[in-house]
Design an enzyme around this catalytic site. Sequence first.
Site, PDB file in Angstrom:
ATOM      1  N   GLU A 156       0.796  -1.237   0.000  1.00  0.00           N
ATOM      2  CA  GLU A 156       0.000   0.000   0.000  1.00  0.00           C
ATOM      3  C   GLU A 156       0.825   1.282   0.000  1.00  0.00           C
ATOM      4  O   GLU A 156       0.644   2.133   0.865  1.00  0.00           O
ATOM      5  CB  GLU A 156      -0.928  -0.015   1.230  1.00  0.00           C
ATOM      6  N   HIS A 233     -10.446  -6.066  -0.796  1.00  0.00           N
ATOM      7  CA  HIS A 233     -11.427  -5.812   0.276  1.00  0.00           C
ATOM      8  C   HIS A 233     -12.511  -4.955  -0.375  1.00  0.00           C
ATOM      9  O   HIS A 233     -12.292  -3.778  -0.646  1.00  0.00           O
ATOM     10  CB  HIS A 233     -10.799  -5.023   1.424  1.00  0.00           C
ATOM     11  N   GLU A 263      -6.317 -10.791  -0.254  1.00  0.00           N
ATOM     12  CA  GLU A 263      -7.026 -10.509   1.014  1.00  0.00           C
ATOM     13  C   GLU A 263      -8.530 -10.372   0.800  1.00  0.00           C
ATOM     14  O   GLU A 263      -9.180  -9.543   1.428  1.00  0.00           O
ATOM     15  CB  GLU A 263      -6.504  -9.200   1.628  1.00  0.00           C
ATOM     16  N   ASP A 265     -12.335 -10.000   0.757  1.00  0.00           N
ATOM     17  CA  ASP A 265     -13.576 -10.120   1.526  1.00  0.00           C
ATOM     18  C   ASP A 265     -14.563  -9.112   0.948  1.00  0.00           C
ATOM     19  O   ASP A 265     -14.168  -8.159   0.284  1.00  0.00           O
ATOM     20  CB  ASP A 265     -13.388  -9.978   3.049  1.00  0.00           C
TER      21      ASP A 265
HETATM   22  C1  XIL Z   1      -5.762  -5.897   9.004  1.00  0.00           C
HETATM   23  C2  XIL Z   1      -6.071  -7.019   9.988  1.00  0.00           C
HETATM   24  O1  XIL Z   1      -7.044  -7.855   9.422  1.00  0.00           O
HETATM   25  C3  XIL Z   1      -6.579  -6.446  11.291  1.00  0.00           C
HETATM   26  O2  XIL Z   1      -6.718  -7.483  12.263  1.00  0.00           O
HETATM   27  C4  XIL Z   1      -5.610  -5.383  11.818  1.00  0.00           C
HETATM   28  O3  XIL Z   1      -6.145  -4.793  12.970  1.00  0.00           O
HETATM   29  C5  XIL Z   1      -5.364  -4.337  10.750  1.00  0.00           C
HETATM   30  O4  XIL Z   1      -4.890  -4.961   9.579  1.00  0.00           O
HETATM   31  N1  XIL Z   1      -4.597  -4.425   4.258  1.00  0.00           N
HETATM   32  C6  XIL Z   1      -3.628  -5.292   4.676  1.00  0.00           C
HETATM   33  C7  XIL Z   1      -3.858  -6.140   5.878  1.00  0.00           C
HETATM   34  O5  XIL Z   1      -2.607  -5.459   3.980  1.00  0.00           O
HETATM   35  O6  XIL Z   1      -2.678  -6.391   6.583  1.00  0.00           O
HETATM   36  C8  XIL Z   1      -4.880  -5.532   6.803  1.00  0.00           C
HETATM   37  O7  XIL Z   1      -5.147  -6.452   7.856  1.00  0.00           O
HETATM   38  C9  XIL Z   1      -6.123  -5.179   6.035  1.00  0.00           C
HETATM   39  C10 XIL Z   1      -5.824  -4.173   4.964  1.00  0.00           C
END
Ligand code: XIL
Length: 343
Positions: A156, A233, A263, A265
């Site tokens: 990011e 996400h 990741e 969801d």
């Molecule tokens: C998130 C975790 O799921 C949470 O438990 C934590 O509090 C914050 O981070 N992008 C990413 C992940 O690359 O590492 C993040 O994970 C979500 C967004």
Amino acid sequence: MKKYLFLLGLLIVFITACALWVVKGNNDTPLRILAQRNHLYIGAAVNGWYLTDPYYANTLTREFNIITPENAMKFGPLSPAQGEYNFTEADAIVNFAIENDMPVRGHVLVWTNQLPDWLLDRQWTRDELIEILRNHIFTVVGRYRGKIMAWDVVNETIADDGTLADNFWTNGIGPDYIEMAFRWAHEADPEALLFYNDFNAEGAGPKSDGVYGLVADLVQNGVPIHGVGFEMHTTIDWNVDPTIMAANMERLEALGLEVHITEMDVRIPSPVEPAALERQAEIYRTVMRACLEAANCTTFIMWGVSDAHSWIPWVYPGWGSATILDEEYQPKPAYWAIHTLLK
Ligand code: XIL
């Protein structure tokens, strides 16, 4: 004679049904098996402390064939004080993966979030920060050398407008921290695949172009990078055109890069309506299809094993139900959507 022909017919029908069952899988066939037949890794982000819960562990090993630590390998959770590391949770995850013959996606070496307090609590010179980052990467990647299939090296660091984001590392070291991080990670584990990982980069627009531009430069400069992670996400309003997503993956392939969905969801506003679950299923299906159809998309990871273990309700109050299994580990329409597609 007729009787024998009839029995022979029955036998043929039976054998064909069995063959179809074996080849295609039935509803009891876990995602992992179906994914393997599609040469795809399918996985979930895990929390090391839950691995001793048999429901959690059994679901993981039944449905998935790759895991990634949700938090355990981030700088803050790993390093309570400068030069000190606590690998308990990260080790538990890696050991679980080895015992169950699952590869691990390491997440994440360099990010502006979840940094240790000792690092944030004072000012550092550029040289000090370079040394801190170098030590961190060699310590973590070195510890798991040979045990991590792919690392998210940098997370990011592209802003919505496609430029380099203003963050802890760009401010402290400058843009070349990215190249340094990839080179050190490669030196520490030459076998690991190295990824740049970001959100909102799967579609068209300045952010996705910014990510493309960054990794294209890295490739051109001979920096060891092997892929791009699309976090994914999303909300149930996500509507990126699949042909655009395909074109995006293709231009990365032209650079010789893999794509991982890292990741995924799909969050739903509460209360959850059946139509929202159907819409969610459609989004999971679309992204899974885009991945299956792209020659360079090899891994599909979701952020949490079930709705009982998802970060969404904590970070996005009023939203939830973002994974493919409900709070009781029961399959949701999204589960069946990708199950059917993989079949
Ligand atoms: C998130 C975790 O799921 C949470 O438990 C934590 O509090 C914050 O981070 N992008 C990413 C992940 O690359 O590492 C993040 O994970 C979500 C967004």
